[in-house]
Design an enzyme around this catalytic site. Structure first.
Site, short mmCIF file in Angstrom:
data_model
loop_
_atom_site.label_atom_id
_atom_site.label_comp_id
_atom_site.label_asym_id
_atom_site.label_seq_id
_atom_site.Cartn_x
_atom_site.Cartn_y
_atom_site.Cartn_z
N ALA A 82 34.06 -50.38 10.37
CA ALA A 82 34.70 -49.38 9.51
C ALA A 82 34.04 -49.23 8.15
O ALA A 82 34.61 -48.63 7.25
CB ALA A 82 36.17 -49.73 9.32
N ALA A 83 32.82 -49.72 8.01
CA ALA A 83 32.15 -49.66 6.71
C ALA A 83 32.00 -48.22 6.22
O ALA A 83 32.24 -47.91 5.05
CB ALA A 83 30.79 -50.34 6.77
N GLY A 84 31.59 -47.33 7.12
CA GLY A 84 31.44 -45.93 6.74
C GLY A 84 32.75 -45.29 6.36
O GLY A 84 32.80 -44.42 5.47
N ASP A 85 33.84 -45.68 7.01
CA ASP A 85 35.15 -45.13 6.69
C ASP A 85 35.63 -45.63 5.32
O ASP A 85 36.21 -44.87 4.55
CB ASP A 85 36.16 -45.51 7.77
CG ASP A 85 35.80 -44.92 9.12
OD1 ASP A 85 35.16 -43.86 9.15
OD2 ASP A 85 36.13 -45.55 10.14
#
Length: 296
Positions: free
Chosen positions: A242-245
């Protein structure tokens, strides 16, 4: 400081996450070490990320009439997100099966479920978009719904942040409505055929863009001539799911607060880095204090 109003239109999935020593080969069975079941989907993740980063966030999406739908709604709401407009449709919720290896790399299979039924927008949903400072959208729901949301935001003066994931070609009508495009290298190449070697190529289709490159940081480009690199923050990666989120949700909050976009990208990079230190998409999303501590 007044909390910025963030509207997120997008997907909600139940993430079934297993950790393994390595990702399995076709036809291979591996014994995993851990398992968690947590809310996911880019829409829900980015809504939770925005709320934890300090935004007043409303989520526009759909869950199924199954047990996963009940759990998703409850957990998203407990994260501080307004779920009053979240639809319940007959059938299954979206589900993501996620495998994560010891290096933090992942492989994901998603079945859309209720997300595929998110067609059209109701008047209350449109009102929530019009009242927001920033609209955030992704591409895990029907494209027509994303376009309708972006068009409504544009007409109301709400800024539009589009995280163009999963990667695909996009219609010019949608790109014209976007104020800030957020993409990784795969997505950038799908849209303009260029990545880290030429981040400014994204300006051929949008006004402003952020190209995220994981451990290599992010590039912010603007038609005013700005081409700025934000270095990544060094952390030990456990799960990059979920880094991009986390990045996108925090970026929307920072922009909604009125920060310059170069600074907003740097702060969002700290959110993305803080996220990868824990296992599980929504449970790993950092709060504002964690982001500030890492950003310095």
């Amino acid at each position: 400081m007044t909390r910025p109003r963030i509207a997120v239109v997008g997907s909600a999935n139940m993430d079934l996450v297993a950790t393994t020593p390595r990702l399995p080969l076709p036809g291979e069975t591996l014994l995993g070490s851990d398992f968690v079941m947590v809310p996911g989907g880019k829409g829900a993740n980015q809504a939770i990320a925005a709320a934890r980063a300090g935004g007043d966030c409303v989520f526009l999406g759909a869950v199924g009439s199954d047990a996963f739908g009940v759990t998703l709604t409850g957990r998203i709401a407990r994260s501080g997100v307004d779920t009053g407009q979240l639809r319940v449709v007959y059938g299954s919720s979206g589900v993501a099966v996620v495998m994560v290896n010891t290096a933090g790399e992942n492989a994901i299979v998603v079945t859309p479920g209720a997300n595929a039924a998110l067609h059209g927008l109701t008047e209350p949903e449109l009102a929530a978009i019009r009242a927001a400072d920033v609209l955030v959208a992704q591409l895990e729901i029907p494209l027509g719904t994303v376009l309708a949301a972006a068009s409504a935001a544009r007409e109301a003066g709400t800024r539009v942040v589009l995280n163009a994931a999963p990667a695909r070609q996009l219609p010019a009508e949608l790109l014209d409505a976007v104020d800030l495009l957020v993409v990784n290298e795969v997505e950038a190449r799908a849209i303009v055929g260029a990545g880290r070697e030429n981040p400014a190529a994204l300006l051929s289709v949008v006004r402003r863009a952020v190209l995220t490159l994981g451990a290599e940081g992010a590039w912010f480009v603007d038609r005013d001539g700005t081409v700025q690199h934000a270095p990544a923050f060094a952390v030990e990666a456990v799960d990059t799911t979920a880094a991009g989120d986390a990045f996108t949700g925090a970026l929307a909050v920072a922009w909604g607060e009125g920060r310059e976009l170069v600074e907003a990208v740097r702060w969002a990079s700290a959110a993305g880095a803080a996220c990868v230190r824990r296992l599980g998409a929504s449970v790993s999303l950092p709060d504002r204090a964690e982001i500030d501590a890492l950003a310095g």
